[in-house]
Design an enzyme around this catalytic site. Structure first.
Site, short mmCIF file in Angstrom:
data_model
loop_
_atom_site.label_atom_id
_atom_site.label_comp_id
_atom_site.label_asym_id
_atom_site.label_seq_id
_atom_site.Cartn_x
_atom_site.Cartn_y
_atom_site.Cartn_z
CE LYS A 18 -3.95 1.94 2.60
NZ LYS A 18 -4.82 1.74 3.79
CB SER A 69 -8.14 3.78 2.73
OG SER A 69 -7.25 3.10 3.61
CB SER A 117 -8.22 0.80 5.49
OG SER A 117 -8.98 1.97 5.43
N1 GLN Z 1 -12.98 4.13 6.17
C1 GLN Z 1 -12.43 4.56 7.42
C2 GLN Z 1 -12.05 6.03 7.33
O1 GLN Z 1 -12.26 6.62 6.32
C3 GLN Z 1 -11.26 3.71 7.78
C4 GLN Z 1 -10.02 4.07 7.07
C5 GLN Z 1 -8.84 3.23 7.43
O2 GLN Z 1 -8.95 2.18 8.06
N2 GLN Z 1 -7.67 3.71 7.03
O3 GLN Z 1 -11.54 6.58 8.26
#
Ligand code: GLN
Length: 509
Positions: free
Chosen positions: A81, A156, A180
């Protein structure tokens, strides 16, 4: 598509180490697959074929000389990532502000992969600074779900999950702050693990919300995820929140789980995670998964964790608060983009112009929310209150784990939604992390394992397994036993059975 790209990381490693196939051949097969399908999937933001093949050749040379493999995954390709720093590749975090930024050091995760002889083929797409649930908040365009290219892969870490689901690489590393890793894994039919907080070093992981961020594996099998977990996990003196204890024996648990039943195991089904907002097809697939756990001998009971209902609002105060502080460093002075520095403007004006242009709308929304929640006069009402809810969630987990060994739930309330469907509705977007956020707030281990397809839309559903902190191996054991039972009942692994992946092959090659 080459047969090699269909194999698991464990099988590939076995064949590479037995010198039946070379790491160069495997890496080239992945690169060919990426060239064929990534123009449509768009999982990668940066590829380095030459560097990957050079590392693969080094692994092959050592094996040819008779050296033992550097690790159980030596020679296997992986995608990273784009939130982990890499000395030899840009690190953009999906943000315009870091376009082309070359970090001066490797993240610990990156270094451990290199030391293990794992072949890093490139960096994967993500929501900007890991804020989002669909990978549509990337400055480099969205990633598409290999099961249906008009749908999101989750976020994400949609790039990492899509790359694994589309057979571009057998393994990827993601990060989970609120879901994410697990949410994209559920939406792409892959295995995604959020290790115990402190289990995988955050050194060189560009910070979003430091008390929540955690790196972890994405794979197509439970064993593969465990193998990667052991390579990247473990104590790191460079991360002050790293746990100074051995990595839980996740590979052993994955192997043992695959050959044993779950007799005596107590499984708690979280009562709060169903009802309004849950897609009926997701709940039906989840119920089938729970009945498989019972058939394996587990004792299934319903468990109530009442504070989980407040996890989402608490998260959306704590994570933005931490992000408003962490992202202050992107001021146009130290990293990446700098605008308006023409000698006529003050430093404040340059910073303001740079941040205005460098950040996307979701990142700005979070910075504003977080700054407000931390401001004098509001701190106690918002940030302080959210931290109290966090304590209640930790207590709910503790009480539940006195009664049961693991908790289960659907990983996400719905299957992958259409691209564009939720971009203008932040709340709808936030709701897709409803079930994953509690484990982040409490810091315990949790994973998502594919649980078949929704009978409504034919898209993957994830089974979430949550375990106490440092009992990551327990979640792996359950997932591995479940995976075998699921495949026996369904006639083969999800990703091999369903035409989705052939659609990728046929539509895109
Ligand atoms: N979707 C969640 C957010 O937008 C989690 C994001 C993540 O785990 N990096 O904060």
């Amino acid at each position: 598509m080459s047969e090699l790209t269909r194999l698991s990381a464990a099988d590939l490693a076995g064949r590479i180490h037995a010198r039946e196939v070379t790491s160069v051949q495997v890496t080239q097969a992945c690169l060919d697959r990426i060239a064929a399908v990534d123009p449509a999937v768009r999982a990668f933001v940066h590829l380095d074929a030459q560097a990957a093949l050079a590392v693969a050749a080094q692994v092959d040379d050592k094996l040819r000389r008779g050296d033992p493999p550097a690790s159980p995954l030596a020679g296997v390709p992986v995608a990273l990532k784009d939130v982990f720093t890499t000395l030899d590749m840009p690190t953009t975090c999906g943000s315009r502000t870091l376009r082309g930024w070359r970090p001066p050091y490797d993240a610990t995760v990156t270094r451990r992969l290199r030391d293990a002889g794992v072949v890093i083929v490139g960096k994967t797409n993500m929501d900007e600074f890991a804020m989002g649930s669909s990978t549509e908040n990337s400055a480099y365009g969205p990633t598409h779900n290999p099961w249906d290219l008009d749908r999101v892969p989750g976020g994400s870490g949609g790039g990492s999950a899509a790359a694994v689901a589309a057979f571009e690489v057998p393994l990827a590393v993601g990060t989970d702050t609120g879901g994410s890793i697990r949410q994209p894994s559920a939406m792409t039919g892959t295995v995604g693990v959020k290790p115990t907080y402190g289990g995988v070093s955050r050194y060189g992981l560009v910070a979003f919300s430091s008390s929540l961020d955690q790196g972890g594996p994405v794979a197509r099998t439970v064993l593969d995820a465990a193998l990667l977990h052991e390579v990247i996990g473990g104590y790191d003196a460079l991360d002050s929140t790293s746990i100074d204890a051995p990595v839980p024996p996740v590979v052993h648990a994955a192997r043992a789980g695959a050959t044993a039943d779950l007799a005596g195991l107590r499984v708690g089904v979280v009562r709060e995670f169903r009802g309004d907002g849950y897609q009926p097809g997701v709940l039906r697939a989840f119920d089938v998964a729970v009945s498989r756990l019972s058939e394996l001998g587990a004792q299934v009971v319903e468990v109530s964790c009442p504070s989980f209902d407040y996890a989402l609002p608490a998260y959306y105060l704590i994570a933005p608060s931490e992000c408003s502080s962490n992202l202050a460093r992107f001021d146009g002075m130290r990293y990446g983009l700098r605008l308006g520095d023409d000698g006529t403007r003050s430093a404040e004006e340059v910073m303001s112009l740079t941040r205005e242009a460098g950040f996307g709308p979701e990142v700005k929304r979070r910075i504003m929310l977080g700054t407000y929640a931390l401001s004098a006069g509001y701190y106690d009402a918002y940030y302080g209150q959210a931290q109290k809810v966090r304590t209640l969630i930790i207590r709910d987990f503790a009480a539940a784990f006195e009664r049961v060994d693991v908790l289960v739930s659907p990983t996400t309330p719905t299957t992958a939604f259409a691209l564009g469907e939720r971009v203008d509705d932040p709340l709808a977007m936030y709701l897709s992390d409803l079930c994953t956020i509690p484990a982040d707030l409490a810091g315990n281990a949790a994973l998502s394992v594919p649980a078949g397809l929704s009978d409504e839309d034919g898209l993957p559903v994830g089974l979430q397994v949550m375990a106490p902190a440092m009992a990551d191996d327990r979640a792996y054991r359950v997932a591995a036993a479940y995976e075998v039972a699921r495949d026996a009942a369904d006639g083969g692994p999800l990703t091999h059975r369903v035409p989705g992946i052939e659609v990728v092959g046929e539509a895109l090659c």
